[in-house]
Design a protein around this motif. Sequence first.
Motif, mmCIF file in Angstrom:
data_model
loop_
_atom_site.group_PDB
_atom_site.id
_atom_site.type_symbol
_atom_site.label_atom_id
_atom_site.label_comp_id
_atom_site.label_asym_id
_atom_site.label_seq_id
_atom_site.Cartn_x
_atom_site.Cartn_y
_atom_site.Cartn_z
ATOM 1 N N ARG A 51 1.397 -8.014 1.865
ATOM 2 C CA ARG A 51 2.812 -8.040 1.484
ATOM 3 C C ARG A 51 3.002 -8.062 -0.035
ATOM 4 N N ALA A 52 2.208 -8.839 -0.741
ATOM 5 C CA ALA A 52 2.383 -8.956 -2.195
ATOM 6 C C ALA A 52 2.297 -7.597 -2.882
ATOM 7 N N PHE A 53 1.414 -6.729 -2.410
ATOM 8 C CA PHE A 53 1.209 -5.430 -3.049
ATOM 9 C C PHE A 53 2.334 -4.451 -2.716
ATOM 10 N N HIS A 54 2.943 -4.627 -1.551
ATOM 11 C CA HIS A 54 4.058 -3.756 -1.176
ATOM 12 C C HIS A 54 5.336 -4.138 -1.910
ATOM 13 N N LEU A 55 5.548 -5.435 -2.106
ATOM 14 C CA LEU A 55 6.765 -5.873 -2.794
ATOM 15 C C LEU A 55 6.656 -5.706 -4.305
ATOM 16 N N THR A 56 5.437 -5.668 -4.835
ATOM 17 C CA THR A 56 5.235 -5.531 -6.281
ATOM 18 C C THR A 56 4.334 -4.326 -6.544
ATOM 19 N N PRO A 57 4.907 -3.133 -6.718
ATOM 20 C CA PRO A 57 4.075 -1.961 -7.032
ATOM 21 C C PRO A 57 3.275 -2.191 -8.307
ATOM 22 N N LEU A 58 2.143 -1.537 -8.396
ATOM 23 C CA LEU A 58 1.250 -1.720 -9.533
ATOM 24 C C LEU A 58 1.969 -1.504 -10.865
ATOM 25 N N ALA A 59 2.720 -0.451 -10.975
ATOM 26 C CA ALA A 59 3.373 -0.127 -12.250
ATOM 27 C C ALA A 59 4.436 -1.147 -12.642
ATOM 28 N N ASP A 60 4.889 -1.966 -11.683
ATOM 29 C CA ASP A 60 5.964 -2.924 -11.946
ATOM 30 C C ASP A 60 5.473 -4.328 -12.276
ATOM 31 N N VAL A 61 4.169 -4.563 -12.217
ATOM 32 C CA VAL A 61 3.659 -5.927 -12.420
ATOM 33 C C VAL A 61 3.935 -6.392 -13.849
ATOM 34 N N ARG A 62 4.631 -7.514 -13.974
ATOM 35 C CA ARG A 62 4.876 -8.137 -15.271
ATOM 36 C C ARG A 62 4.246 -9.522 -15.368
ATOM 37 N N VAL A 63 4.116 -10.188 -14.209
ATOM 38 C CA VAL A 63 3.576 -11.540 -14.154
ATOM 39 C C VAL A 63 2.559 -11.595 -13.014
ATOM 40 N N VAL A 64 1.454 -12.307 -13.236
ATOM 41 C CA VAL A 64 0.475 -12.558 -12.185
ATOM 42 C C VAL A 64 0.377 -14.061 -11.968
ATOM 43 N N ILE A 65 0.645 -14.505 -10.736
ATOM 44 C CA ILE A 65 0.454 -15.899 -10.340
ATOM 45 C C ILE A 65 -0.609 -15.900 -9.249
ATOM 46 N N ILE A 66 -1.681 -16.663 -9.458
ATOM 47 C CA ILE A 66 -2.825 -16.641 -8.543
ATOM 48 C C ILE A 66 -2.890 -17.937 -7.749
ATOM 49 N N GLY A 67 -2.883 -17.784 -6.424
ATOM 50 C CA GLY A 67 -3.146 -18.909 -5.533
ATOM 51 C C GLY A 67 -4.543 -18.784 -4.954
ATOM 52 N N GLU A 68 -5.013 -19.838 -4.276
ATOM 53 C CA GLU A 68 -6.360 -19.789 -3.708
ATOM 54 C C GLU A 68 -6.375 -19.077 -2.367
ATOM 55 N N ASP A 69 -5.525 -19.500 -1.439
ATOM 56 C CA ASP A 69 -5.531 -18.923 -0.095
ATOM 57 C C ASP A 69 -4.196 -19.241 0.560
ATOM 58 N N PRO A 70 -3.877 -18.600 1.684
ATOM 59 C CA PRO A 70 -2.616 -18.898 2.371
ATOM 60 C C PRO A 70 -2.558 -20.358 2.820
ATOM 61 N N TYR A 71 -1.347 -20.863 2.989
ATOM 62 C CA TYR A 71 -1.188 -22.207 3.531
ATOM 63 C C TYR A 71 -1.948 -22.315 4.855
ATOM 64 N N PRO A 72 -2.630 -23.431 5.101
ATOM 65 C CA PRO A 72 -3.392 -23.555 6.348
ATOM 66 C C PRO A 72 -2.525 -23.590 7.597
#
Length: 227
Positions: A51-72
Motif C-alpha cells: 500500500r505505501a508504494f501505491h499511495l506514494t509514487p516514487l517521483a512524489d516522495v518527499r519524506v521517508v519515515i521508517i518503521g520496523e514491521d506491521p503492528y502485531p
Amino acid sequence: MNDYARLPEDWARAVAATGYDLAQVYAALDNIYGGPGTHPISPPARADVFRAFHLTPLADVRVVIIGEDPYPDPSQAHGLAFSTPPTYLGERPTSLGRIFGALRRDLGLLPSQDDLSPWAQRGVLLLNVALTHRAGSAMPDLPTWRRFTEEVLGVIDRQLQEVAWLLWGDFANDIADSVPRTNQRHRTFRNAHPRAGRAKRSTLAQSPPFLAASTFLGTDPHIYWTL
C-alpha cells in the motif's frame, strides 16, 4: 477494494533496475499468505502489503519515515508504517499516540483520524522494513524483506532530490545507515523511537521534526502534516 499485492510499475522498474529479483518477494508472499496452516498475518490482507508504494509514487516522495514491521495485531495493520485503518476501532497504538503528541507540540495540530493515508498521498513514504509479520511470532519477517527495503532506500537516495529522512529509533537509523546514502540534497532528522520514554537520542516530545522537515522542504507544515 484496491489491490496492493504487487509493487506499482514505477517502483517495480526502479527496484528491478538494481538487479534485485522481485519474483523472490512475490514467491515469499505466496508462502506467507497461502501456506498450509497459516497463522494470522499483519497486514491481514495480502492486497495491502505494498500500500505505501501505491499511495506514494516514487517521483512524489518527499519524506521517508521508517518503521520496523506491521503492528502485531492484524486488525491495526494496513500496509502503512505507524498507521491504523479506518476499520480499526480499538485503542490507539502507543507509538502513534506519541507521534501525534509531538505533532501537537510542534505545530499545534490535532489529528482527526489514525489513518495516515493523507500523509502518504502528500509524499510521505510510510515504510516498514518488514512488510509482513506472522501473528504469534517473536520476530517479524525481516529475512524476507531486509534486502528489498535496502534496495528501495538506495533508489530514493540515487534518484530523488530534497528528501527528508525521519529516522526514529535504533532500528530505523541502523538500516538507513547501512545503505550508502550520498545525496547531499537530502536531510536526516534523528529521534528515539516513538515508544521510547528515555533514550540516547532526543525523543519526539523533546525534539519534534515536523516543522524542521517542512522548513527544509519548503512546504506549509500546517497543510502538509494535517490529518
